[in-house]
Design a protein around this motif. Structure first.
Motif, PDB file in Angstrom:
ATOM      1  N   HIS A   6      45.736  41.375  29.168  1.00 43.46           N
ATOM      2  CA  HIS A   6      45.387  41.060  27.778  1.00 43.46           C
ATOM      3  C   HIS A   6      46.480  40.159  27.199  1.00 43.46           C
ATOM      4  CE1 HIS A   6      42.106  44.096  27.285  1.00 43.46           C
ATOM      5  NE2 HIS A   6      42.737  44.639  28.324  1.00 43.46           N
ATOM      6  N   SER A 176      56.832  46.778  24.194  1.00 41.89           N
ATOM      7  CA  SER A 176      56.541  45.502  24.828  1.00 41.89           C
ATOM      8  C   SER A 176      57.839  44.996  25.450  1.00 41.89           C
ATOM      9  CB  SER A 176      55.993  44.508  23.803  1.00 41.89           C
ATOM     10  OG  SER A 176      55.547  43.348  24.437  1.00 41.89           O
ATOM     11  N   THR A 206      46.146  48.257  33.442  1.00 39.53           N
ATOM     12  CA  THR A 206      45.915  47.006  32.722  1.00 39.53           C
ATOM     13  C   THR A 206      47.162  46.720  31.901  1.00 39.53           C
ATOM     14  OG1 THR A 206      44.448  45.816  31.188  1.00 39.53           O
ATOM     15  CG2 THR A 206      44.843  48.136  30.732  1.00 39.53           C
ATOM     16  N   SER A 207      47.451  45.453  31.674  1.00 36.66           N
ATOM     17  CA  SER A 207      48.694  45.102  30.976  1.00 36.66           C
ATOM     18  C   SER A 207      48.416  44.179  29.798  1.00 36.66           C
ATOM     19  CB  SER A 207      49.688  44.430  31.932  1.00 36.66           C
ATOM     20  OG  SER A 207      50.157  45.343  32.887  1.00 36.66           O
ATOM     21  N   MET A 208      49.430  44.097  28.932  1.00 38.90           N
ATOM     22  CA  MET A 208      49.367  43.216  27.769  1.00 38.90           C
ATOM     23  C   MET A 208      50.623  42.359  27.759  1.00 38.90           C
ATOM     24  SD  MET A 208      49.158  44.239  23.714  1.00 38.90           S
ATOM     25  CE  MET A 208      50.586  45.302  23.836  1.00 38.90           C
ATOM     26  N   SER A 243      43.078  38.189  23.836  1.00 41.56           N
ATOM     27  CA  SER A 243      42.705  39.537  23.429  1.00 41.56           C
ATOM     28  C   SER A 243      43.427  39.964  22.157  1.00 41.56           C
ATOM     29  CB  SER A 243      43.007  40.504  24.584  1.00 41.56           C
ATOM     30  OG  SER A 243      42.477  41.783  24.344  1.00 41.56           O
ATOM     31  N   TYR A 248      43.401  46.004  24.023  1.00 43.27           N
ATOM     32  CA  TYR A 248      44.262  46.470  25.110  1.00 43.27           C
ATOM     33  C   TYR A 248      44.305  47.995  25.150  1.00 43.27           C
ATOM     34  CZ  TYR A 248      48.405  48.260  27.321  1.00 43.27           C
ATOM     35  OH  TYR A 248      49.252  49.033  28.076  1.00 43.27           O
ATOM     36  N   HIS A 251      41.095  49.575  26.370  1.00 45.91           N
ATOM     37  CA  HIS A 251      40.946  49.403  27.816  1.00 45.91           C
ATOM     38  C   HIS A 251      41.871  50.364  28.564  1.00 45.91           C
ATOM     39  CE1 HIS A 251      40.807  46.392  31.427  1.00 45.91           C
ATOM     40  NE2 HIS A 251      40.120  47.510  31.655  1.00 45.91           N
TER      41      HIS A 251
END
Length: 859
Positions: A6, A176, A206-208, A243, A248, A251
């Motif tokens: 994302h 983050s 899943t990553s951001m 996104s 995020y 998900h």
């Protein structure tokens, strides 16, 4: 399946920092315009931005651009993020101010964009305290993104975790680790950052990744956009999507809801910011508490039919207060112009709030019986939901100009009862004082308005008789125990709790001391432990103080405040003394001490209250040290088990450190012994402390250069010239010492509330039109039971004519509280341990309808 990444594009934009708000506004316009242009030419792109403050600037100054943004929001190309008014310092503000950040921000976004963010973020602030998780959850935020404390300085899970505080409330949080921005041709370049942190986040389902030029705005860049496309074209194991934070977290929860749990504060980072620019911090604390007091009194006066609610004035004040929570204002990392603007804005708010408060209370008392000839009516209002026993001081005109003769004595009455008082020194220095200052002990019920009437009688007043300095004369037995001041040092020798024989402190307690410090606005620490002038977010902790203030000589005392007795004397010998009793009566004794250290000096008043047993310390500081930290040092006569300190609508417990490590706090700090004994300090403007194995230290101020990451040797524009330092000059601070054999957080929190939010005393001459509508009934209009529940805020609802009342449970037990409004049937509320609860009360004809809502009134 490919791993989804994302990409959340944002433009971190500081409204002020190395620039003032005018430049911040201009940069917001430019950044938002560039982002709108990019969205309109790239239909697959999504831009994210928070802070309703900035959107308000665009609405007011660029309405056409605002309309474009409205359209992009509807097309889901522009995401309204964060939900708050701005990204504040999270450590320093009162918990109620954090709630208002979301109340004002969410209402703006709902009314203008029909959007309601659920992911909060504070990318750049310098830590996140115990209690903040409850505020986030209570404001309807289910997730939270932050960047500090930085990866490598504080152990946290990589990716999502559940952040929970002692209230039991929680949010899904994520640090983050890649930080909030991208910077071309640097370590934050897309081609450097993306591969580094995709490897770092490899175990996440899943990553951001956050990207976009930031700090002074910027946001999306065409070059970076193209870099991203090329990177993912070459790395086909990933599926990237433009996104939003909410997408995020949604998900991530679908892929795994078994996140690790973190149940502690998220500290510390750039700990010098807990103390830098203390002049702004003090002004902020005072304005914030005045605003809460004024809002409470105005809301009660409105609800019970005395005045219209001052919506606009209070909204303006809240915006001034919220603006100055910004994470480069309140932490003290801004330039001198930012400091000047902050003080001016807070003073503007203070002036306006005083007018609102007085206008409200005039309407409350003006129908009272008229004053008799020669009487001066003095009203004292308790702004708290709990009863207080307090010595209140006030000044008033006891006679017409120059007409208070030596043959007149002041008489103070409450109804027919004579009230004891103590005349003390007023602010003026006239020989014939007709404006006088009195100290009066009052016992006030919750929200009570007490009336006193002052008059003069023909009786010669008793001349003050003040004790001479001696060891026995400076030993004070109070209802809480015995406090002794050493006549040779001017410092506290011992504090012995009632019923005990052992002092909680060793000699020289509350001694002002100095630690040599960095010229770094953000980070503090011992420069002697560094090999060079380079350091980031954490400095080396001090081992011991570098210098101590000592009692002044008579000559130094005379130079600090020249005496009239010396100036007009025919002898050369001074009457000045570094230690003397300046007030002495049945209510209180004030011991004055003068301390010096190099170019700096401190005038201290120990105020010992004989009725309540309170011991207050009031310091007037003449600070001239540079690159030093000033603290009050308390050697302990016990091995501390832990400290406890007030935080964001909560309390934080910590183990003692070996060295002087910085920890944030709000209005009180304690050190506790294993047997339950404790010593605490309540403050009116201190936001950090240390607890070592044998001492507690309370931060006062520090003096780094402005906006400095340490000035580099021979830097052409900063070194080899005069560079101004922070917090030079004169300051005033107040502290209250508390001690005992069993710590009660509720008692400390309420005492701290009174020190920072004193009863409001004022003179007004009622017209007598409604003498039956007595202020005696005012204390019965609103009550909360039992005592472990306190009311923390009272206001008119943001979007209706309902009355909003915020409750807090302080003792850690589930409670069925009863809220009493006048003669109406009590409202019953169940409050969980250490939780907040918000009640909205509406009038439906003659009935009252009460319902619980979230902290932001249901939005």
């Amino acid at each position: 399946m490919k791993k989804t990444i994302h990409l959340v594009c944002n433009a971190h934009l500081d409204p002020v920092w190395q620039w003032t708000w005018e430049d911040g506004l201009a940069e917001a316009v430019s950044t938002f315009r560039i982002a709108a242009d990019f969205c309109e030419t790239h239909p697959d792109f999504v831009f994210n931005h928070n802070e309703s403050l900035l959107y308000g600037w665009i609405k007011d100054h660029e309405p056409d651009l605002f309309t474009r943004i409205e359209k992009l929001v509807k097309k889901k190309q522009w995401h309204i993020a964060g939900g708050a008014f701005l990204q504040p310092d999270v450590n320093t503000p009162h918990g109620e101010t954090h709630i208002r950040q979301f109340l004002y921000g969410l209402n703006f976004f709902k009314s203008h964009f029909d959007q309601r963010p659920t992911t909060a973020y504070n990318f750049d602030p310098f830590g996140h305290p115990e209690g903040f998780a409850q505020i986030l959850a209570g404001c309807g935020m289910d997730s939270y993104i932050f960047c500090r404390p930085d990866f490598g300085t504080h152990d946290l899970p990589v990716g999502c975790f559940t952040w929970i505080d002692r209230s039991g409330q929680s949010v899904t949080a994520r640090r983050s680790d890649d930080h909030y921005l991208t910077v071309p041709n640097s370590e934050h370049d897309v081609d450097v950052k993306f591969p580094k942190f995709l490897e770092h986040f490899k175990d996440e389902p899943t990553s951001m990744l956050l990207w976009g030029v930031g700090n002074h705005g910027g946001g999306v860049s065409r070059k970076e956009y193209q870099q991203i496309i090329e990177y993912f074209r070459e790395n086909k194991q990933y599926e990237f999507k433009h996104s939003t934070p909410e997408a995020y977290f949604s998900h991530a929860r679908k892929l795994s809801d078994d996140f690790p749990v973190v149940d502690s504060e998220l500290e510390n980072s750039f700990a010098g910011c807990y103390t830098s620019m203390s002049r702004v911090k003090q002004a902020y604390r005072a304005t914030e508490h005045l605003l809460l007091q004024t809002e409470t009194l105005a809301a009660l006066a409105w609800w019970f039919g005395k005045v219209p609610y001052p919506t606009q004035a209070l909204d303006d004040a809240w915006r001034d207060v919220m603006f100055n929570t910004f994470h480069d204002i309140l932490p003290g990392s801004g330039i001198p112009n930012v400091e000047r603007d902050a003080l001016a804005q807070l003073q503007r708010a203070t002036s306006n709030l005083r007018e609102v408060r007085f206008n409200a209370m005039i309407k409350v008392v003006q129908g009272e019986r008229k004053a008799r000839d020669g009487q001066v009516p003095i009203f004292i209002t308790n702004p708290h939901s709990y009863a207080i026993n307090r010595t209140v001081t006030f000044e008033y005109a006891a006679a017409k100009i120059c007409m208070l003769s030596s043959g007149k004595t002041i008489v103070l009455k409450h109804g027919r009862k004579t009230v004891p008082y103590q005349r003390i020194s007023s602010q003026n220095n006239l020989n014939e004082q007709w404006i006088v200052k009195l100290a009066v002990n009052v016992k006030l019920k919750p929200f009570e308005v007490l009336r006193l009437d002052a008059s003069l009688v023909d009786k010669k007043p008793v001349r003050p008789n003040r004790r001479k300095i001696s060891k026995s004369a400076l030993r004070f037995v109070t209802v809480h125990g015995t406090v002794s001041i050493n006549p040779r040092t001017g410092l506290i020798d011992s504090i012995i709790p009632k019923g005990s024989r052992r002092s909680l402190v060793k000699g020289n307690a509350m001694q002002p001391v100095l630690f040599e410090d960095l010229d770094h606005s953000w980070t503090c620490g011992d420069p002697k432990q560094l090999k060079g002038p380079n350091i980031w977010s954490q400095g080396p902790a001090w081992k011991k103080p570098d210098a101590k203030f000592v009692l002044a000589t008579a000559k130094q005392a005379a130079e600090l405040s020249p005496l009239a007795a010396d100036k007009w004397s025919k002898t050369s010998k001074t009457n000045a003394k570094a230690l003397r009793v300046i007030e002495d009566g049945e209510l209180q004794t004030v011991v004055e001490a003068l301390f010096v250290c190099g170019l700096s000096a401190i005038n201290r008043h120990y105020v010992i209250n004989h009725l309540e047993g309170r011991v207050e310390i009031r310091d007037r500081i003449f600070y001239q040290h540079k690159d030093h930290m000033l603290k009050l040092h308390v050697p302990l006569n016990f091995k501390p088990m832990q400290s406890r300190s007030e935080s964001c609508y909560s309390v934080t417990a910590r183990l003692p450190d070996v060295d002087y490590v910085e920890h944030p706090n709000h209005r009180w700090v304690t050190a506790e012994a294993p047997n339950g004994d404790f010593l605490g300090v309540i403050n009116d403007a201190s936001f950090a402390h240390n607890l070592t194995q044998d001492a507690m230290a309370i931060n006062v101020m520090r003096s780094p250069a402005y906006t400095s990451f340490i000035i580099q040797p021979n830097e052409p524009y900063n070194d080899n010239r005069f560079v101004p330092r922070q917090d030079q000059g004169e300051h005033e601070r107040s502290y209250e010492l508390v001690w005992g054999q069993q710590l009660c957080e509720r008692t400390l929190t309420q005492s701290a509330g009174v020190l920072n939010n004193q009863p409001y005393a004022y003179v007004y001459y009622p017209n007598g039109h409604r003498p039956s509508d007595s202020t005696k009934q005012y204390a019965k209009l609103l009550r909360i039971t039992p005592k472990n529940i306190q009311i923390t805020a009272i206001k008119k609802a943001h979007n209706s004519d309902a009355l909003v009342i915020r409750l807090q449970e302080l003792d850690g037990k589930k409670t069925q509280a009863k809220l009493h409004l006048g003669d109406e049937k009590p409202v019953t509320v169940s409050v969980e341990p250490y939780n907040l609860s918000t009640i909205m009360i509406q009038r439906m004809g003659k009935r009252l309808i009460a319902c619980e809502c979230n902290l932001v009134e249901g939005i």
